[in-house]
Design an enzyme around this catalytic site. Structure first.
Site, PDB file in Angstrom:
ATOM      1  N   GLU A 162     -86.688 137.203 -30.077  1.00  0.00           N
ATOM      2  CA  GLU A 162     -86.728 137.984 -31.311  1.00  0.00           C
ATOM      3  C   GLU A 162     -87.139 139.430 -31.056  1.00  0.00           C
ATOM      4  OE1 GLU A 162     -89.052 135.896 -34.250  1.00  0.00           O
ATOM      5  OE2 GLU A 162     -87.654 134.226 -34.288  1.00  0.00           O
TER       6      GLU A 162
ATOM      7  N   GLU B 213     -84.774 128.147 -31.159  1.00  0.00           N
ATOM      8  CA  GLU B 213     -86.061 127.892 -31.823  1.00  0.00           C
ATOM      9  C   GLU B 213     -85.735 127.325 -33.198  1.00  0.00           C
ATOM     10  OE1 GLU B 213     -88.945 131.035 -31.176  1.00  0.00           O
ATOM     11  OE2 GLU B 213     -89.746 130.641 -33.162  1.00  0.00           O
TER      12      GLU B 213
HETATM   13  C1  GAL Z   1     -90.615 132.781 -34.620  1.00  0.00           C
HETATM   14  C2  GAL Z   1     -91.240 133.330 -33.341  1.00  0.00           C
HETATM   15  C3  GAL Z   1     -92.341 132.430 -32.836  1.00  0.00           C
HETATM   16  C4  GAL Z   1     -93.242 132.046 -33.961  1.00  0.00           C
HETATM   17  C5  GAL Z   1     -92.442 131.340 -35.009  1.00  0.00           C
HETATM   18  C6  GAL Z   1     -93.238 130.810 -36.158  1.00  0.00           C
HETATM   19  O1  GAL Z   1     -89.996 133.758 -35.324  1.00  0.00           O
HETATM   20  O2  GAL Z   1     -90.270 133.452 -32.359  1.00  0.00           O
HETATM   21  O3  GAL Z   1     -93.063 133.085 -31.842  1.00  0.00           O
HETATM   22  O4  GAL Z   1     -93.814 133.201 -34.459  1.00  0.00           O
HETATM   23  O5  GAL Z   1     -91.501 132.249 -35.517  1.00  0.00           O
HETATM   24  O6  GAL Z   1     -92.400 130.190 -37.096  1.00  0.00           O
END
Ligand code: GAL
Length: 813
Positions: free
Chosen positions: A429, A505
């Site tokens: 991100e 993710e």
């Molecule tokens: C994502 C990020 C992670 C964590 C997660 C929480 O956007 O890559 O590091 O912050 O959100 O939902």
């Protein structure tokens, strides 16, 4: 015949040669002194550190607390979470005192005339390494492994050498708890002048099929002179310890020039999560016919293919990633690495059916990668959360331009021989993804991966879908990885040339173990007065989703490659949705497993889908609800079976089957109208042929009666490092968990072990992990005990007022 004295000399010389021909690699674990604060002369040998604390490495100086709202209080707008106004972020880095300067000092002895390298698996952060008062190296990024040749700084007269390390952590340098100090191992490597340098081999398997595999080993040799004749004898050792094949090659090898050897291994045992077979290439290096080094490269034989429209193939077999993202901390142990703790994490994940780990958002500790090789987990290794544009005021962007390539190269050299690694990530991100020239930075990093390791593809966790589809960024990456935004997968697939989408993710569902909220409704960003989230697994953040959405994406689209759930384990810091002025929350709620390594209900949801070899039949919520009599209290069952019937106090509530009427009902069995009455909930599961095959019960608990202790191990190794995780439960006289109990429990350990830490998984609890007392959370907590170096028996005693004490004995061998 030789004169006896001559013979003795020859024998002694031979013995000396063998002794010194072996590289000597040791860990510098003991006899360290540590102090927080900056000291002008601490790098100098004569500095008096006698008043400093004695510590053992790995060591995390911040995990002992105390917790404080004002530790690294951050006033920021988290733009990734669509915030555009700054607000007070509490507990973002765990509320622990990681900020500041700390010094470590020790000494080491080495024979004169050798080459000596120090390797740091990770040092948090901005490490300055001094040997005998002179700066030997500097490495800013706290997560990466680095090494320095300290030969020029050694005492020439063989006297003990002083090693001092200065570390500094700036405020606002992280989005989670980074840990502090020498939190990973420090290696002392002593070699002959001519030797294989750190990460000096590169092993690939260019051709893999059932009958045979081609193995290519490239070895670099340091300090070869123009006249040195080098011979390399390499034996490939099969998983059963037999020699599969061996070869000797002789030649002129220039300093650090890769020297190639090729082998055929017949009928290879292919590495996979289900069969983590490991081979070894053991190379003996002779310089002018003298044995100077023996170097072992562990590897696996397996093939990877990422095919457009088809997906991911391991050894020719199609599979989708059933992965989790994890931060590096080990909950109550902080960032200080412990192999037994890592192994236990992996055991829990394995049982869930997880087969892959993403090291979010930084380089892992080498012990984790080795364990993934051995236990069978595929890895996506990731270096950065930040490139050239800041996410945190004092984050990695300060170093990116100067250090990114060096950091990438170290990561790639460190792990390119590990079969578990199946892809590299170049970032997470990063704001650069929306820059019109962001693709150039991505290309720069991706090219480094391709140059140093042509065998694996590259991905990147992207969350700004609109940007990356429009500006060419996503089209550039070997494997486009999307973070969340599952409603944009189809569009991304349609537009992108790779014809593949990876869930780099996913989920970020939030829940607190043992806490249930009513009415049961899907909600985003909801907050309650007790600062907890519901374990009905229906709550997420504004950007995230419930697990069912990701299961469906994997099931419904051949071009999805599976997922990496955020996160396997809860971690210190980032307590969303209680991150804005919500102290005392200081740890995450995203974990499938809580900070105390106790599975939440969600564990069984993933297990019911992912673990195809085991039965899952799990009922939620608990059934002890004084005051809820007569109220609707939905019951969910997570099971691998298609159908189940529910009974409350013997009365059938009807059968439910998984079906397509809603997303959740595809993956969960739900009795939304169940009404609470004290007693017994029973579920009977049916297989696809309608046969009753399994049964489970949950009962209303009576009065708290005693403490029940169960250990993950009944036996520990007497190495002073091994750990047992003991679950302590407050139960009624029949052993039913008292699910609302939060009493204070005190511990003591006698015999061959010591109390290490405790945790309860409550993100609002400020009890210190290292003190032998802690409040139960939802009736439970975990105590971690550590073996001594002497064998014997250890006993852990647990006491609390109002209930009978408990204890458990563990053998230490
Ligand atoms: C994502 C990020 C992670 C964590 C997660 C929480 O956007 O890559 O590091 O912050 O959100 O939902």
């Amino acid at each position: 015949m030789k004169h006896p004295k001559q013979l003795l000399t020859v024998l002694l010389m031979a013995a000396t040669c063998t002794l010194y021909a072996q590289r000597n690699e040791t860990l510098l674990e003991k006899n360290w002194k540590f102090s927080k604060g900056d000291f002008k002369e601490a790098s100098q040998p004569e500095f008096n550190d006698s008043k400093w604390e004695s510590v053992v490495i790995p060591h995390d100086w911040a995990i002992y607390g105390p917790f404080d709202k004002y530790n690294d209080l951050q006033n920021v707008a988290i733009t990734q979470n669509a915030e555009n106004k700054a607000s007070l972020k509490t507990g973002r880095t765990g509320g622990l005192p990681y900020v500041g300067v700390g010094w470590y000092r020790t000494s080491f002895d080495v024979p004169v005339g050798k080459d000596v390298t120090l390797k740091f698996d990770g040092a948090m952060s901005e490490a300055r390494v001094y040997v005998n008062g002179q700066e030997a190296c500097f490495w800013p990024f706290g997560y990466n492994t680095f090494h320095c040749d300290v030969t020029p700084f050694l005492n020439k007269d063989g006297k003990s050498n002083t090693l001092a390390v200065r570390l500094e952590n700036r405020p606002q340098s992280s989005r989670w708890y980074p840990g502090a100090g020498l939190y990973r191992n420090v290696h002392l490597i002593v070699t002959e002048k001519v030797h294989v340098p750190v990460w000096g081999t590169q092993l690939t398997t260019p051709h893999v099929e059932k009958d045979f595999a081609a193995v290519r080993l490239q070895t670099k040799i340091a300090n070869t002179g123009a006249k040195t004749k080098i011979r390399i004898e390499t034996a490939i050792i099969a998983p059963d310890g037999s020699v599969a094949v061996q070869k000797a090659n002789t030649g002129r090898i220039n300093h650090e020039q890769p020297f190639e050897q090729n082998f055929i291994v017949n009928n290879p045992s292919l590495w996979s999560p289900e069969n983590p077979s490991l081979y070894k290439a053991v190379s003996k290096i002779y310089a002018d016919d003298q044995l100077v080094d023996t170097y072992t490269t562990r590897f696996g034989i397996r093939s990877l293919a990422y095919i457009a429209d088809k997906g991911f193939y391991l050894n020719g077999q199609h599979r989708k990633f059933q992965g989790v993202c994890n931060h590096h901390d080990l909950g109550p142990l902080g960032a200080a690495v412990n192999t037994a703790a890592l192994r236990y994490q992996l055991e829990l994940l394995k049982d869930m059916g997880c087969d892959a780990i993403r090291t979010a958002h930084n380089m892992p500790t080498p012990e984790l990668v080795e364990l993934c090789d051995e236990m069978g987990f595929m890895m996506m290794i990731e270096p950065f959360d930040e490139w050239d544009i800041a996410k945190c005021e004092n984050g990695y962007h300060r170093y990116f331009n100067e250090w990114a390539e060096r950091d990438m190269v170290n990561m790639l050299h460190n792990y390119r021989n590990n079969p578990c690694v199946v892809m590299w990530s170049i970032g997470n991100e990063v704001p650069t993804q929306c820059s019109p020239v962001g693709y150039k930075v991505a290309k720069f990093l991706q090219d480094i991966c391709h140059r140093e390791d042509p065998t694996r593809p590259v991905t990147c966790g992207m969350d700004q879908v609109t940007c990356v589809l429009a500006n060419g960024f996503a089209a550039m990456i070997d494997i486009p990885g999307l973070n969340y935004r599952d409603n944009r997968y189809q569009e991304a697939y349609d537009q992108l040339p790779q014809n593949l989408i990876l869930g780099s993710e996913t989920a970020s569902t939030v829940s607190s173990r043992g806490i249930y909220k009513f009415p049961v409704e899907e909600k985003k960003g909801v907050k309650y007065d007790d600062n907890q989230c519901s374990s009905y697994d229906v709550e997420a953040c504004s950007w995230s989703n419930i697990p069912d959405e990701d299961f469906a994406l994997a099931d419904d689209h051949h071009w999805t490659m599976g997922q990496f759930v955020w996160t396997g384990f809860d971690y210190l810091g980032e307590p969303s949705p209680y991150d804005t002025d919500s102290w005392p929350n200081h740890s995450s709620m995203f974990g499938i497993i809580d900070l105390a390594s106790l599975p939440k209900d969600r564990y069984y949801l993933y297990r019911s889908i992912w673990n195809k070899n085991a039965e899952t039949l799990h009922i939620l919520p608990h059934w002890t609800w004084p005051g809820r009599e007569g109220e609707v209290t939905p019951i969910f069952v997570y099971t691998n079976y298609p159908t189940a019937e529910l009974f409350i106090n013997g009365k059938s509530q009807g059968k439910q089957s998984k079906n397509n009427s809603s997303l959740k009902s595809r993956y969960r069995l739900m009795w939304m109208d169940a009404v609470y009455e004290p007693g017994e909930v029973k579920v009977v599961a049916y297989d696809k042929d309608g046969k009753a095959v399994a049964e489970k019960k949950v009962r209303t608990a009576g009065k708290p009666h005693h403490l029940e202790l169960v250990s993950n191990h009944n036996e520990l190794t007497a190495d002073g490092k091994d750990l047992a995780y003991v679950t302590v439960k407050v139960v009624d006289k029949d052993g039913n968990l008292c699910p609302a109990d939060g009493r204070l429990i005190n511990f003591s350990v006698t015999g061959a072990g010591k109390y290490k830490a405790a945790a309860n998984g409550d993100p609002t609890c400020l009890d210190l992990f290292h003190l032998p007392k802690m409040h139960a959370f939802s009736g439970m907590l975990t105590v971690i005990v550590q073996s001594t170096e002497a064998s014997g028996e250890l006993t852990l005693n647990a006491k609390a007022s109002g209930v009978k004490s408990g204890n458990i004995r563990i053998q230490v061998k």
